[in-house]
Motif scaffolding. Structure first.
Motif, PDB file in Angstrom:
ATOM      1  N   GLY A  20     -27.183 -44.795  33.797  1.00  0.00           N
ATOM      2  CA  GLY A  20     -26.977 -43.361  33.956  1.00  0.00           C
ATOM      3  C   GLY A  20     -27.872 -42.496  33.095  1.00  0.00           C
ATOM      4  O   GLY A  20     -27.618 -41.299  32.925  1.00  0.00           O
ATOM      5  N   VAL A  21     -28.938 -43.054  32.560  1.00  0.00           N
ATOM      6  CA  VAL A  21     -29.800 -42.306  31.637  1.00  0.00           C
ATOM      7  C   VAL A  21     -30.566 -41.170  32.310  1.00  0.00           C
ATOM      8  O   VAL A  21     -31.049 -40.266  31.622  1.00  0.00           O
ATOM      9  CB  VAL A  21     -30.776 -43.245  30.891  1.00  0.00           C
ATOM     10  CG1 VAL A  21     -30.014 -44.172  29.957  1.00  0.00           C
ATOM     11  CG2 VAL A  21     -31.634 -44.036  31.860  1.00  0.00           C
ATOM     12  N   GLU A  22     -30.635 -41.191  33.630  1.00  0.00           N
ATOM     13  CA  GLU A  22     -31.305 -40.085  34.325  1.00  0.00           C
ATOM     14  C   GLU A  22     -30.593 -38.763  34.079  1.00  0.00           C
ATOM     15  O   GLU A  22     -31.180 -37.693  34.231  1.00  0.00           O
ATOM     16  CB  GLU A  22     -31.357 -40.337  35.843  1.00  0.00           C
ATOM     17  CG  GLU A  22     -32.019 -41.630  36.257  1.00  0.00           C
ATOM     18  CD  GLU A  22     -31.018 -42.780  36.422  1.00  0.00           C
ATOM     19  OE1 GLU A  22     -31.301 -43.649  37.254  1.00  0.00           O
ATOM     20  OE2 GLU A  22     -29.991 -42.812  35.718  1.00  0.00           O
ATOM     21  N   ALA A  23     -29.326 -38.818  33.677  1.00  0.00           N
ATOM     22  CA  ALA A  23     -28.547 -37.609  33.408  1.00  0.00           C
ATOM     23  C   ALA A  23     -28.890 -36.971  32.063  1.00  0.00           C
ATOM     24  O   ALA A  23     -28.558 -35.805  31.831  1.00  0.00           O
ATOM     25  CB  ALA A  23     -27.052 -37.941  33.447  1.00  0.00           C
ATOM     26  N   LEU A  24     -29.552 -37.695  31.181  1.00  0.00           N
ATOM     27  CA  LEU A  24     -29.768 -37.189  29.827  1.00  0.00           C
ATOM     28  C   LEU A  24     -30.598 -35.914  29.758  1.00  0.00           C
ATOM     29  O   LEU A  24     -30.237 -35.000  29.004  1.00  0.00           O
ATOM     30  CB  LEU A  24     -30.345 -38.296  28.937  1.00  0.00           C
ATOM     31  CG  LEU A  24     -29.431 -39.513  28.762  1.00  0.00           C
ATOM     32  CD1 LEU A  24     -30.106 -40.574  27.901  1.00  0.00           C
ATOM     33  CD2 LEU A  24     -28.081 -39.119  28.194  1.00  0.00           C
ATOM     34  N   PRO A  25     -31.694 -35.767  30.514  1.00  0.00           N
ATOM     35  CA  PRO A  25     -32.413 -34.489  30.465  1.00  0.00           C
ATOM     36  C   PRO A  25     -31.548 -33.297  30.910  1.00  0.00           C
ATOM     37  O   PRO A  25     -31.570 -32.237  30.275  1.00  0.00           O
ATOM     38  CB  PRO A  25     -33.598 -34.700  31.417  1.00  0.00           C
ATOM     39  CG  PRO A  25     -33.835 -36.179  31.372  1.00  0.00           C
ATOM     40  CD  PRO A  25     -32.444 -36.769  31.285  1.00  0.00           C
ATOM     41  N   MET A  26     -30.776 -33.478  31.976  1.00  0.00           N
ATOM     42  CA  MET A  26     -29.900 -32.385  32.439  1.00  0.00           C
ATOM     43  C   MET A  26     -28.817 -32.074  31.409  1.00  0.00           C
ATOM     44  O   MET A  26     -28.471 -30.910  31.193  1.00  0.00           O
ATOM     45  CB  MET A  26     -29.266 -32.750  33.776  1.00  0.00           C
ATOM     46  CG  MET A  26     -30.246 -32.761  34.933  1.00  0.00           C
ATOM     47  SD  MET A  26     -29.458 -33.266  36.491  1.00  0.00           S
ATOM     48  CE  MET A  26     -29.286 -35.029  36.233  1.00  0.00           C
ATOM     49  N   LEU A  27     -28.274 -33.106  30.788  1.00  0.00           N
ATOM     50  CA  LEU A  27     -27.254 -32.912  29.760  1.00  0.00           C
ATOM     51  C   LEU A  27     -27.823 -32.106  28.602  1.00  0.00           C
ATOM     52  O   LEU A  27     -27.206 -31.127  28.154  1.00  0.00           O
ATOM     53  CB  LEU A  27     -26.735 -34.262  29.268  1.00  0.00           C
ATOM     54  CG  LEU A  27     -25.743 -34.209  28.105  1.00  0.00           C
ATOM     55  CD1 LEU A  27     -24.470 -33.485  28.517  1.00  0.00           C
ATOM     56  CD2 LEU A  27     -25.450 -35.627  27.609  1.00  0.00           C
TER      57      LEU A  27
END
Length: 169
Positions: A20-27
């Motif tokens: 789920g690391v693709e969520a980190l920039p949005m987070l």
């Protein structure tokens, strides 16, 4: 590592699709307006780094992120202890299987509060509001709300971290 004064969100593990690391920039983009000194430390490496870095650059956030790359396992706990919030942002699975990531136990043993997707056995390891916070997998807003709750409340972070460490020990 040039993290300044924090606060620090942290992730440990391989940069692979199921983490789920693709969520980190949005987070990070969601939280930075409220926490100007927020930093993200990513301990580990993997094929999705090539996707995450451009996403951070496009959002103007790369300066807030430290990628350590792969490190010897014995060096990881000292980095985890720098986190204010440890992340396990797993995506929803298309199948059922045993799912109890080692990183949860490492985060907890270091006394760091965890924000994790309520998925598989994660909800058996992380007790909501006792040893960490859980959110529905894949729901960015819920992930951000959980992180915001911990970032805004140092006493809650301390309480959850201490309870997590005690439970693992």
């Amino acid at each position: 590592w040039g993290l300044a004064d924090g606060p620090i969100l942290g992730f440990v593990g391989g940069l692979r699709p199921w983490h789920g690391v693709e969520a980190l920039p949005m987070l990070l983009e969601h939280l930075v307006p409220r926490y100007r000194s927020l930093r993200l430390m990513i301990v580990g490496d993997g094929p999705l780094r090539a996707q995450i870095e451009p996403s951070l650059l496009d959002r103007g956030l790369m300066r807030l992120v430290v990628f350590t790359g792969s490190l010897p396992h014995h060096e990881v706990p000292k980095l985890i202890r720098q986190f204010d919030v440890a992340l396990a942002p797993y995506e929803p699975l298309k199948h059922e299987f045993y799912f109890s990531p080692l990183k949860l136990f490492e985060y907890m043993a270091c006394g760091i509060p965890v924000v994790a997707a309520r998925l598989g056995q994660i909800a058996e390891v992380i007790r909501e509001g006792v040893t960490g916070l859980l959110y529905p997998p894949g729901e960015m807003e819920a992930l951000a709300v959980a992180c915001d709750r911990l970032l805004a409340d140092p006493a809650l972070r301390r309480y959850l971290g201490e309870a997590a460490a005690k439970e693992v020990q």
